[in-house]
Motif scaffolding. Sequence first.
Motif, PDB file in Angstrom:
ATOM      1  N   TYR A  41      33.171  46.748  43.955  1.00 29.32           N
ATOM      2  CA  TYR A  41      31.727  46.870  43.774  1.00 29.32           C
ATOM      3  C   TYR A  41      31.339  46.126  42.500  1.00 29.32           C
ATOM      4  O   TYR A  41      32.183  45.777  41.675  1.00 29.32           O
ATOM      5  CB  TYR A  41      31.312  48.342  43.653  1.00 29.32           C
ATOM      6  CG  TYR A  41      31.739  48.994  42.359  1.00 29.32           C
ATOM      7  CD1 TYR A  41      30.958  48.910  41.197  1.00 29.32           C
ATOM      8  CD2 TYR A  41      32.945  49.693  42.287  1.00 29.32           C
ATOM      9  CE1 TYR A  41      31.359  49.493  40.016  1.00 29.32           C
ATOM     10  CE2 TYR A  41      33.361  50.277  41.102  1.00 29.32           C
ATOM     11  CZ  TYR A  41      32.560  50.180  39.976  1.00 29.32           C
ATOM     12  OH  TYR A  41      32.964  50.735  38.781  1.00 29.32           O
ATOM     13  N   PHE A  42      30.026  45.900  42.346  1.00 30.95           N
ATOM     14  CA  PHE A  42      29.505  45.431  41.071  1.00 30.95           C
ATOM     15  C   PHE A  42      28.146  46.068  40.823  1.00 30.95           C
ATOM     16  O   PHE A  42      27.452  46.505  41.759  1.00 30.95           O
ATOM     17  CB  PHE A  42      29.417  43.904  41.008  1.00 30.95           C
ATOM     18  CG  PHE A  42      28.434  43.279  41.955  1.00 30.95           C
ATOM     19  CD1 PHE A  42      27.092  43.117  41.607  1.00 30.95           C
ATOM     20  CD2 PHE A  42      28.843  42.823  43.212  1.00 30.95           C
ATOM     21  CE1 PHE A  42      26.183  42.522  42.474  1.00 30.95           C
ATOM     22  CE2 PHE A  42      27.939  42.227  44.088  1.00 30.95           C
ATOM     23  CZ  PHE A  42      26.610  42.076  43.724  1.00 30.95           C
TER      24      PHE A  42
ATOM     25  N   LYS B   3      26.757  43.700  34.975  1.00 27.16           N
ATOM     26  CA  LYS B   3      27.185  44.458  33.799  1.00 27.16           C
ATOM     27  C   LYS B   3      28.511  45.183  34.022  1.00 27.16           C
ATOM     28  O   LYS B   3      29.145  45.623  33.059  1.00 27.16           O
ATOM     29  CB  LYS B   3      26.101  45.453  33.388  1.00 27.16           C
ATOM     30  CG  LYS B   3      25.762  46.472  34.453  1.00 27.16           C
ATOM     31  CD  LYS B   3      24.429  47.193  34.207  1.00 27.16           C
ATOM     32  CE  LYS B   3      24.260  47.692  32.805  1.00 27.16           C
ATOM     33  NZ  LYS B   3      23.007  48.480  32.656  1.00 27.16           N
ATOM     34  N   GLU B   4      28.937  45.286  35.286  1.00 22.70           N
ATOM     35  CA  GLU B   4      30.228  45.932  35.581  1.00 22.70           C
ATOM     36  C   GLU B   4      30.682  45.512  36.968  1.00 22.70           C
ATOM     37  O   GLU B   4      29.861  45.364  37.875  1.00 22.70           O
ATOM     38  CB  GLU B   4      30.082  47.455  35.529  1.00 22.70           C
ATOM     39  CG  GLU B   4      31.351  48.220  35.890  1.00 22.70           C
ATOM     40  CD  GLU B   4      31.143  49.729  35.890  1.00 22.70           C
ATOM     41  OE1 GLU B   4      31.688  50.438  36.600  1.00 22.70           O
ATOM     42  OE2 GLU B   4      30.429  50.230  35.161  1.00 22.70           O
ATOM     43  N   PHE B   5      31.982  45.295  37.132  1.00 19.92           N
ATOM     44  CA  PHE B   5      32.532  45.102  38.475  1.00 19.92           C
ATOM     45  C   PHE B   5      33.958  45.620  38.514  1.00 19.92           C
ATOM     46  O   PHE B   5      34.657  45.681  37.491  1.00 19.92           O
ATOM     47  CB  PHE B   5      32.446  43.637  38.924  1.00 19.92           C
ATOM     48  CG  PHE B   5      33.456  42.704  38.315  1.00 19.92           C
ATOM     49  CD1 PHE B   5      34.663  42.424  38.964  1.00 19.92           C
ATOM     50  CD2 PHE B   5      33.195  42.068  37.103  1.00 19.92           C
ATOM     51  CE1 PHE B   5      35.576  41.536  38.412  1.00 19.92           C
ATOM     52  CE2 PHE B   5      34.107  41.183  36.544  1.00 19.92           C
ATOM     53  CZ  PHE B   5      35.305  40.915  37.200  1.00 19.92           C
TER      54      PHE B   5
ATOM     55  N   LYS C 118      39.074  46.793  36.503  1.00 18.01           N
ATOM     56  CA  LYS C 118      37.669  47.087  36.244  1.00 18.01           C
ATOM     57  C   LYS C 118      37.247  46.370  34.967  1.00 18.01           C
ATOM     58  O   LYS C 118      37.954  46.412  33.953  1.00 18.01           O
ATOM     59  CB  LYS C 118      37.444  48.595  36.085  1.00 18.01           C
ATOM     60  CG  LYS C 118      35.993  48.994  35.843  1.00 18.01           C
ATOM     61  CD  LYS C 118      35.880  50.502  35.753  1.00 18.01           C
ATOM     62  CE  LYS C 118      34.447  50.954  35.497  1.00 18.01           C
ATOM     63  NZ  LYS C 118      34.343  52.434  35.409  1.00 18.01           N
ATOM     64  N   TYR C 119      36.096  45.683  35.025  1.00 18.22           N
ATOM     65  CA  TYR C 119      35.564  44.963  33.874  1.00 18.22           C
ATOM     66  C   TYR C 119      34.159  45.476  33.560  1.00 18.22           C
ATOM     67  O   TYR C 119      33.364  45.740  34.468  1.00 18.22           O
ATOM     68  CB  TYR C 119      35.497  43.459  34.154  1.00 18.22           C
ATOM     69  CG  TYR C 119      36.836  42.770  34.146  1.00 18.22           C
ATOM     70  CD1 TYR C 119      37.393  42.302  32.962  1.00 18.22           C
ATOM     71  CD2 TYR C 119      37.537  42.572  35.338  1.00 18.22           C
ATOM     72  CE1 TYR C 119      38.619  41.652  32.952  1.00 18.22           C
ATOM     73  CE2 TYR C 119      38.766  41.924  35.337  1.00 18.22           C
ATOM     74  CZ  TYR C 119      39.306  41.467  34.143  1.00 18.22           C
ATOM     75  OH  TYR C 119      40.517  40.832  34.133  1.00 18.22           O
TER      76      TYR C 119
END
Length: 418
Positions: free
Chosen positions: A26-27, A71-73, A80-81
Amino acid sequence: MKHTILFFITIFTLNGYAQISYEPGYFINNEDQKTNCFIKNMDWKNNPTSFEYKLSETTIESNTATIETVKEFSITNSVKYNRFVVNIDRSREIIKYMSEERAPSFNEEILFLKLIVEGTANLYSYEDSNLGRYFFNIDSPNTNPEQLIFKSYLDSEDEGEYKNIIRTNNAYKQQLLNNLNCSSISQKDIKNTNYKERELKKIFENYNKCKDPNYESFSIKRPKKDLFNFSARLGLSATSLKIQNMPIPSWDTNFDSKLTLRIGVETEFILPFNKNKWSLIVQPTYQSFKSEKEITYLQTSLVTKKTIVYVNYKSLEFPIGVRYYSFLNADSKLFFNLSAIIDMPMSSSISADRAEGTELFDLDISSKPSFALGAGYNYHSKYTLELTLLTSRKILNNHPSWNTNYNNLALTFGYVFN
C-alpha cells in the motif's frame, strides 16, 4: 567475434528490464489516502525516491509514485518506508575526503527512511552508496526523526609524533543514554553498542519491551537466503589458436578448431539486496589445448621446407566476475555473467624444428588477462547449463615479435551443492 559480444551485451541489458515482481502493499499520499496496490519490489540497497505500482495484479500498465506525493509505502512482509524532513550529515568515511571537523555538518533533506523498529521508540535507516545513517523518534511516529550521530574525522591538531589521526565522534551513544532511559538498558549496554543495524535494533526493541510488556517487534519475515553456492562444473570448448610472427610471416600457423575438455568449480556469493539478483563468482577451471599443424617455411630466400608446429597449452583459469539473475518462475531462472580471467599456464609451449632437426623456435606460453561473457539456465537452484564466450587471449606475452589469438566458446554443465 564483435557481433557475438554485442549480442551478449544486448541480451544482458534487455533482460535487466524484463524481470518484474509486483507484491501486495500500500501507499499513503499527501492527503492521507491509503491505496492498496501491488508494488514492484526492487529489494532496494539504497533508499528509493520513487517506486512502481499496479492497482491490480493483472493490470498490464504500471504507475510511478514519487517522494513528492507519497508519505508512506509498504510491501507486505518485506519493507516499509516513511517520508520525513530530516537533518542528515553526509560526511564521508573515505580518508581522502574525510572532514577535520568533529561536529556533523547537517543539511535538511526530504527522504524515505526505512523502518527498522516500530514502537514507543522508532528506529529508521538510510543508505546511499557507502553512506549509512540511522534515525530515531520517541513517542510520536509522525515527528521528524533525529539522526543518531556517528562521524569519523581527521585530527590534524595533534602536536605529538602522529598527525592526521582518524578519530570518531560517537555522540549517538549519549543520545541513546539521554532518550532510552529504562531499567533494562544499562550504560554498559549502550557503551558496547556499535553503529550497526543489528545492535541498534536490539537496544530499541529492549526499550520498547520495557515500556510495554505486550510489545511485539516489527519484523519482516523473509525467506532464508543462501549467501554462498558451491558447484562442480564440466564442459566442452570449441577452441582455436592462430599465431603470427611479424618479422617472418612464413612461421605463421593457424591451428584447426577442436573440442577440448574443461573441468572446474564455482564459488558464488549472493549479494544481499535487489531480490538476490546479483552475485559475485569465482570459477577456477582447468583447460588444455594440444594440437599440431604442418607449415611451409623459408629456409633461405629461395628454398622452402616443411615442418610441424606443436602446441601444448595447459592452464588454470581464474574467472572473477559478476552475475545477474532473471527469475522465470519458482524453479527456473536465467543468468548472465561478465568476468575477468587470470590465466596461469602450466609447462606450456609452442615449438617447431627445422627439417634437419635443429630448433626453429621454442616459445614458452605466458598469458595476458582476458574477459568472458556468459549466459545460462539454472533449474531448481541445483543444475546449471552455461554458454560462455571467452574473448581472444594473447598467450605469448613474453615474446613481443609474436601475435596470438586464442579463442574459446564453451558449454558447461554445473551441479550446485547446497
